[in-house]
Design a protein around this motif. Structure first.
Motif, mmCIF file in Angstrom:
data_model
loop_
_atom_site.group_PDB
_atom_site.id
_atom_site.type_symbol
_atom_site.label_atom_id
_atom_site.label_comp_id
_atom_site.label_asym_id
_atom_site.label_seq_id
_atom_site.Cartn_x
_atom_site.Cartn_y
_atom_site.Cartn_z
ATOM 1 N N LEU A 123 -32.076 -3.598 -6.847
ATOM 2 C CA LEU A 123 -32.159 -2.589 -7.680
ATOM 3 C C LEU A 123 -30.434 -2.600 -7.945
ATOM 4 C CD1 LEU A 123 -34.296 -0.245 -5.947
ATOM 5 C CD2 LEU A 123 -34.790 -1.169 -7.622
ATOM 6 N N TRP A 144 -38.196 -8.921 -8.468
ATOM 7 C CA TRP A 144 -38.079 -7.891 -9.532
ATOM 8 C C TRP A 144 -36.702 -7.312 -9.580
ATOM 9 C CZ3 TRP A 144 -42.666 -9.195 -7.458
ATOM 10 C CH2 TRP A 144 -43.825 -9.207 -8.460
ATOM 11 N N VAL A 146 -33.968 -4.742 -11.427
ATOM 12 C CA VAL A 146 -33.665 -3.871 -12.425
ATOM 13 C C VAL A 146 -32.250 -3.588 -12.755
ATOM 14 C CG1 VAL A 146 -34.218 -1.380 -12.624
ATOM 15 C CG2 VAL A 146 -35.667 -2.746 -11.295
ATOM 16 N N LYS A 148 -29.512 -1.164 -15.502
ATOM 17 C CA LYS A 148 -29.745 -0.185 -16.444
ATOM 18 C C LYS A 148 -28.688 -0.507 -17.759
ATOM 19 C CE LYS A 148 -28.318 4.843 -16.786
ATOM 20 N NZ LYS A 148 -27.771 5.703 -16.210
ATOM 21 N N ILE A 179 -35.798 -6.250 -15.407
ATOM 22 C CA ILE A 179 -36.459 -4.990 -16.084
ATOM 23 C C ILE A 179 -35.104 -4.442 -16.421
ATOM 24 C CG2 ILE A 179 -37.736 -2.915 -15.763
ATOM 25 C CD1 ILE A 179 -38.889 -4.416 -13.199
ATOM 26 N N ALA A 181 -33.808 -0.886 -16.996
ATOM 27 C CA ALA A 181 -34.504 0.408 -16.728
ATOM 28 C C ALA A 181 -33.374 1.157 -15.384
ATOM 29 C CB ALA A 181 -35.633 0.481 -16.219
ATOM 30 N N ALA A 183 -32.554 1.996 -12.244
ATOM 31 C CA ALA A 183 -32.962 1.800 -10.825
ATOM 32 C C ALA A 183 -33.066 3.178 -10.051
ATOM 33 C CB ALA A 183 -32.072 0.984 -10.045
ATOM 34 N N ILE A 188 -40.504 3.471 -13.002
ATOM 35 C CA ILE A 188 -40.501 2.552 -13.680
ATOM 36 C C ILE A 188 -41.756 1.873 -13.958
ATOM 37 C CG2 ILE A 188 -39.290 0.171 -13.984
ATOM 38 C CD1 ILE A 188 -36.920 1.493 -12.490
ATOM 39 N N GLU A 190 -42.921 -1.185 -14.777
ATOM 40 C CA GLU A 190 -43.039 -2.577 -14.353
ATOM 41 C C GLU A 190 -43.060 -2.540 -12.712
ATOM 42 O OE1 GLU A 190 -40.648 -2.680 -18.218
ATOM 43 O OE2 GLU A 190 -40.819 -1.393 -16.306
#
Length: 300
Positions: A123, A144, A146, A148, A179, A181, A183, A188, A190
């Protein structure tokens, strides 16, 4: 060339650059499009015939930029992190050596847990340093990441592509999911399929208290504010939001490792316990400073 290098070192020292000698050498190698070892050999032998004659102009530009305290990594275009060289530029947070210890903590836990195909979430991913370190050092992981900032995300994707070409034996493009987005949000799309299934979250969120503006010029004037400040006077607003999201993501016996400011350990430990983590421990960096939290979710 030796005189040129010596003059550059002196200029950087006068500008307040602590690592003036190293920076001047690396920038000279970069200007000449050679490695540091090749530069050192040329300096010893006094043989510069193979160097592009335009290197002096490029070097002067680099030294002017570094003397203005622009980060070395922005000038050369990459930052080293663990075993990776990551593309960075203005608008992208430069990964720091202290975060390498945070990654090591998470990887050590994975090894001890003997998890064969772990699900890991990064994140506030920035350049991708954490997640890409995980997948290259733990090839069976699924990651994964994430981020912004659209500017940072562009470089994250670039680093995924670059790293996949170097580590051809690892299917990074299939197992690393980038991704774009916020965090701090727990919805979210995904991440919905892996909510409650994640083995490990490793995160270096923005955490600097709003009233503690960094003294180092390279940080204060060049690192993106979005990646620095924690959104409140104590800097805990964003880390606490990230901790809540992490709690929802990790499964029973899952772990969160979070980097934080040296002033925030006690508060973050208490917060982690208050939202449901069964164990939380503040751990030190290599200089003995409390710099990251290790939290375990053990739901009865």
């Amino acid at each position: 060339m030796l005189l040129l290098l010596q003059n550059a070192i002196e200029r950087l020292r006068k500008a307040g650059v602590e690592s003036a000698e190293y920076d001047a050498r690396l920038l000279l190698a970069h200007a000449c499009s050679v490695s540091l070892s090749e530069l050192d050999k040329a300096l010893i032998m006094g043989d510069y015939k193979s160097f592009d004659v335009e290197y002096k102009n490029r070097y002067e530009e680099f030294i002017i930029r570094r003397a203005s305290r622009e980060p070395l990594q922005y000038i050369v275009g990459y930052a080293s992190f663990r075993y990776l060289d990551l593309n960075v530029a203005s608008g992208v947070f430069i990964p720091r050596p202290e975060t390498e210890i945070v990654v090591e903590e998470g990887l050590n836990w994975l090894r001890k847990s003997c998890i064969k195909n772990p699900i890991v979430v990064d994140l506030c991913a920035g350049s991708g340093a954490i997640g890409l370190s995980v997948i290259t050092e733990f090839p069976h992981a699924r990651v994964w990441a994430v981020e912004k900032s659209s500017e940072a995300f562009k470089y994250l994707c670039k680093n995924v592509e670059h790293t996949s070409k170097i580590y051809k034996n690892i299917d990074i493009l299939s197992n690393y999911h980038a991704i774009l987005a916020d965090a701090t949000k727990n919805d979210i799309p995904e991440l919905l399929d892996i909510k409650g299934k994640v083995d490990l979250v490793i995160t270096n969120p923005p955490y600097i208290p709003q009233n503690q503006i960094p003294e180092q010029i390279e940080v204060r004037d060049y690192d993106p504010e979005m990646a620095l400040y924690g959104g409140s006077l104590d800097g805990l607003r964003i880390p606490e939001q990230i901790m809540r999201v992490s709690y929802e993501l990790v499964k029973k016996n899952g772990v969160v490792v979070m980097e934080h400011d040296i002033s925030q350990g006690k508060s973050l430990k208490e917060y982690a316990m208050s939202i449901g983590f069964s164990y939380a421990d503040v751990r030190n960096d290599l200089t003995g400073r409390p710099r990251y939290l290790f939290a375990l979710k053990n739901v009865k």
